[in-house]
Design a protein around this motif. Structure first.
Motif, short mmCIF file in Angstrom:
data_model
loop_
_atom_site.label_atom_id
_atom_site.label_comp_id
_atom_site.label_asym_id
_atom_site.label_seq_id
_atom_site.Cartn_x
_atom_site.Cartn_y
_atom_site.Cartn_z
N ARG A 75 0.82 -1.21 0.00
CA ARG A 75 0.00 0.00 0.00
C ARG A 75 0.86 1.26 0.00
O ARG A 75 0.48 2.26 -0.58
CB ARG A 75 -0.94 0.01 1.20
N HIS A 132 1.95 1.74 -3.58
CA HIS A 132 0.84 2.04 -4.48
C HIS A 132 -0.33 2.62 -3.68
O HIS A 132 -1.28 1.91 -3.33
CB HIS A 132 0.37 0.77 -5.21
N ALA A 188 -2.92 4.29 -4.37
CA ALA A 188 -4.26 4.13 -4.93
C ALA A 188 -4.83 2.76 -4.57
O ALA A 188 -6.04 2.59 -4.46
CB ALA A 188 -4.23 4.28 -6.44
N ALA A 189 -3.96 1.78 -4.35
CA ALA A 189 -4.41 0.44 -4.01
C ALA A 189 -4.94 0.37 -2.58
O ALA A 189 -5.62 -0.58 -2.23
CB ALA A 189 -3.26 -0.55 -4.18
N SER A 197 -7.30 1.97 -1.28
CA SER A 197 -8.76 2.02 -1.25
C SER A 197 -9.39 0.83 -1.98
O SER A 197 -10.59 0.65 -1.92
CB SER A 197 -9.26 3.33 -1.85
#
Length: 71
Positions: free
Chosen positions: A58, A61, A63-64, A66
């Motif tokens: 996380r 990344h 965005a990952a 959520s």
């Protein structure tokens, strides 16, 4: 350290109590009081390793974070 020791005492007592209540045997209750916390400690260690990997992904990344959790 006192909190950890008191939690361990509670954990052993609960494991013994459940084993004794289910079987009526102090030997089984004693065995559970020794074996179950040891297994639980190993499971917790593995659980923490998995979550550290998830948190590392996380962080790489954002965005990952959520997105739904996939194991």
């Amino acid at each position: 350290m006192a909190k950890t020791a008191s939690f361990a005492a509670v954990h052993f007592t609960v494991a013994f109590g459940v084993g004794y209540a289910l079987t009526g045997s102090a030997v089984v209750g004693g065995a559970l009081a020794l074996v179950e916390p040891a297994c639980n400690t190993l499971a917790y260690h593995l659980h923490e390793k998995v979550w550290k990997r998830i948190e590392a992904r996380r962080a790489l990344h954002p965005a990952a974070a959520s997105a739904p959790l996939r194991l």
